[in-house]
Design a protein around this motif. Sequence first.
Motif, short mmCIF file in Angstrom:
data_model
loop_
_atom_site.label_atom_id
_atom_site.label_comp_id
_atom_site.label_asym_id
_atom_site.label_seq_id
_atom_site.Cartn_x
_atom_site.Cartn_y
_atom_site.Cartn_z
N VAL A 65 31.41 45.89 23.75
CA VAL A 65 31.05 46.30 25.14
C VAL A 65 30.99 47.73 25.14
O VAL A 65 29.97 48.44 25.82
CB VAL A 65 31.89 45.70 26.26
N VAL A 106 30.68 40.84 28.81
CA VAL A 106 31.31 41.73 29.94
C VAL A 106 32.05 40.55 30.94
O VAL A 106 33.04 41.05 31.22
CB VAL A 106 30.22 42.64 30.76
N ARG A 109 35.34 39.26 29.66
CA ARG A 109 36.59 40.10 29.13
C ARG A 109 37.67 40.05 30.32
O ARG A 109 37.46 40.06 31.46
CB ARG A 109 36.06 41.63 29.16
N PRO A 112 38.81 45.62 31.86
CA PRO A 112 37.98 46.55 31.39
C PRO A 112 38.75 47.31 30.28
O PRO A 112 39.93 47.51 30.43
CB PRO A 112 37.62 47.19 32.58
N VAL A 116 34.86 51.56 29.77
CA VAL A 116 34.62 50.65 30.94
C VAL A 116 35.19 51.37 32.40
O VAL A 116 34.39 51.61 33.19
CB VAL A 116 34.63 49.29 31.03
N SER A 146 28.74 43.24 40.35
CA SER A 146 28.35 43.58 38.79
C SER A 146 27.25 44.38 38.74
O SER A 146 26.84 44.94 37.71
CB SER A 146 28.11 42.03 38.35
N LEU A 149 27.23 47.78 36.86
CA LEU A 149 27.27 47.52 35.26
C LEU A 149 25.82 46.95 34.93
O LEU A 149 25.47 46.53 33.84
CB LEU A 149 28.17 46.84 34.80
#
Length: 236
Positions: A65, A106, A109, A112, A116, A146, A149
């Motif tokens: 990631v 992502v 996980r 972070p 991240v 989200s 990202l």
Amino acid sequence: MAQQTEAVRRAPLSRDRVLRAAVALADEIGIEALSMRKLAQELGVVPMALYKHVANKDQLLDGMVDVVVGEIDPPAPGSDWKSAVRQRILSARRALLAHSWAAQVVQSRARPTPTVLAYMDSVIGMFRTGGFSVDLTHHVMHALGSRMLGFTQELFDASPSLDPEAQAVVVPADAGKFPYVTELAMAVTHDEESVVGQGCDDQFEFEFALDLLLDGFERLHQQGWTSTNPSGEKTA
């Protein structure tokens, strides 16, 4: 070509090389098929050699990631907050689309990584230095979700939320590294039973995001926006 491949295989093993090889292998065979054994085979080493650089599969996925997030372009200098945020998020989307497995990882996980967190801190900082209050920034982050990202979650997706306050618990020693994440986390009181984040009213956050989008739609309608004439300017 065979000699070149063999030379690459003999190159010294490092954490960066392991992670980049894992990303490339996942791109090729898919994240479900990725294993430490296959990665070791790809690198021409025994599986135990990998554990000197990543302790387990979870650390490998965290590092992968980080590699993808590292592909996101840095903020453009001198840009206003809106242009900077837009450029950053669109760059994140390009990075995620380049690795079809990345969004899934992502979401999987538990929390972070520092890489991240640094990206999140940068995005939050764009709003704060652009004049947004902590309160408004808090709700903006809920609305972005989200998307920050580069991807969106489905309405009934049960995957873990990317809400920054819910997951980014910054230890005191790291507070100085991620000042905007820390500021936001410390400023908002949360309720453990809330779906969108401790103490955040689910209905309020839903309506906030909906109203924000509807206000935008209304503005575009009033200016005569179309896909072929985004500015809404009248043509002869």
